[in-house]
Design an enzyme around this catalytic site. Structure first.
Site, short mmCIF file in Angstrom:
data_model
loop_
_atom_site.label_atom_id
_atom_site.label_comp_id
_atom_site.label_asym_id
_atom_site.label_seq_id
_atom_site.Cartn_x
_atom_site.Cartn_y
_atom_site.Cartn_z
N GLY A 127 0.82 -1.21 0.00
CA GLY A 127 0.00 0.00 0.00
C GLY A 127 0.85 1.25 0.00
O GLY A 127 1.02 1.90 1.04
N GLU A 244 13.32 -3.87 -3.99
CA GLU A 244 12.41 -4.08 -5.12
C GLU A 244 13.10 -3.74 -6.43
O GLU A 244 13.03 -4.50 -7.41
CB GLU A 244 11.16 -3.22 -4.96
CG GLU A 244 10.17 -3.36 -6.11
CD GLU A 244 8.99 -2.39 -6.04
OE1 GLU A 244 8.04 -2.59 -6.81
OE2 GLU A 244 9.04 -1.46 -5.24
#
Length: 408
Positions: A127, A244
């Site tokens: 989120g 990431e």
């Protein structure tokens, strides 16, 4: 420093290849070969096979399920899985929130979540992005107000990948307002079954449901689900995003796709000859292969540096470099697939396409599955230049790394 695998590393690679050959469910690898979207059950099934082997989270500390492999062995494992192909463990869980909890989570959070992340008992989503706060993530407005021993959460997230599957979300929220927007942000672990959460699908241009809008209306989150310290979420987010971006390069994925392109180009004909014999096509393919080899050598140098110098993970600038170039190469491979598919990329049967086929064709006009997926895959991977931080933002990060904040 040598960029050549040792005999021990070659033996390890053979072990990984043998395991993949005997253990990856054929239906899953076939979906990946044809660029079809995996279902939740596919990913859970494979990760539990990996976890039973003890290989679901090899980069974690041994006490939480890690393998104690070297940096080179972890690299080999990741690349071999991508090239086979086999899906990686769920990255939102294993590569993103897992390492954050190991580094900054409470003992209770580690005991509760880490074993379940390794076995994919819980599905996690991220989120972060909001309307008006994507690449400029620090502009987020979703707010959490402390009320006793709970936070009350209100706001909206967007482009939330697989939120419709998720049991939990790691969520950046604003807990304090200050002069500098990076300050006053916290990281909460949010149970997606909580009252007040609404998930709405976003159907992307290729027709798939992968991303969502998520709305929070007075959602109550126990204060024990705050990661680390309040208002320190920006530091945790940078740590997570560095992991990431470093994994977006996906050298093995591009290798597998190039191998597939060569196979298809040798069997598909245009103007009476295999497409692979077309000079212009071979030039384009060779150019992508050269770029991929350069990226692979860059990544191997970084891995070797980790091994020699005891570093863990990529720097911000290095992660940005891998993200930019890895995304460009993966997009280039989808362009080559589109060129191979030609008019077959439009998965419909009509008279115009029969006429295009020529040569007196009067039989059934069937689009091969790989060709029918070429256009959706091409459009789907346009997003790689945006997610994980847009390429423009990554170039700014790279410039700061190269010039110490003086250049741009």
């Amino acid at each position: 420093m040598y960029l050549q695998l040792t005999p021990k590393e070659l033996t390890f690679r053979d072990e990984v290849r043998a395991f993949l050959s005997s253990s990856v469910p054929r239906d899953i690898s076939q979906k990946l070969l044809n660029d079809r979207q995996l279902l939740k059950d596919d990913i859970v099934r494979w990760q539990r096979i990996l976890n039973a082997k003890g290989w679901a989270v090899p980069h974690w500390p041994v006490e939480w399920g890690g393998t104690n492999w070297t940096a080179v062995e972890r690299y080999i494992f990741r690349e071999e899985m991508q090239a086979f192909p086999a899906p990686p463990p769920l990255d939102f869980a294993a590569d993103m929130i897992g390492p954050v909890l190991i580094a900054h989570g409470s003992d209770e959070q580690k005991r509760k979540f880490l074993p379940r992340i390794a076995n994919l008992d819980d599905w996690w989503c991220q989120g972060f992005s909001e309307p008006g706060a994507g690449s400029d993530l620090a502009a987020l407005k979703t707010a959490a107000r402390l009320d006793g021993n709970e936070y009350v959460l209100n706001g909206q997230k967007i482009w939330t990948t697989m939120a419709h599957y998720a049991d939990w979300m790691f969520c950046l929220v604003r807990t304090t307002r200050g002069e500098k927007k990076q300050n006053g942000i916290s990281l909460l672990l949010v149970d997606m079954k909580s009252k007040g959460i609404t998930v709405r699908p976003i159907i992307t241009m290729e027709g798939d449901h992968e991303v969502n809008e998520v709305f929070f209306d007075d959602v109550r989150v126990p204060a024990a689900q705050l990661v680390g310290a309040q208002d320190r979420g920006w530091d945790y987010a940078k740590f997570l995003l560095r992991n990431e971006r470093a994994t977006i390069a996906r050298v093995g994925v591009s290798k597998a796709r190039i191998r597939r392109i060569k196979e298809l180009a040798a069997s598909e004909y245009r103007m009476g000859q295999p497409i692979i014999e077309d000079r212009r096509f071979r030039e384009k393919l060779a150019a992508v292969e050269v770029e991929l080899k350069a990226l692979e050598m860059t990544q191997l140098r970084l891995v070797a540096g980790e091994e020699d110098e005891g570093r863990t993970g990529a720097s911000d600038a290095t992660a940005s470099l891998l993200k930019i170039k890895g995304a460009e190469i993966q997009q280039a491979t989808t362009e080559l697939l589109m060129e191979l598919a030609g008019y077959f990329a439009v998965p419909f049967v009509d008279e115009e396409r029969r006429e295009l086929a020529g040569d007196g064709w009067n039989g059934p006009f069937v689009t091969p599955e790989w060709a029918a997926r070429a256009a959706p895959t091409y459009f789907h991977w346009r997003k790689m230049s945006i997610y994980g931080g847009s390429d423009e933002i990554q170039r700014n990060v790279l410039a700061r790394g190269l010039f110490g904040g003086q250049g741009g």
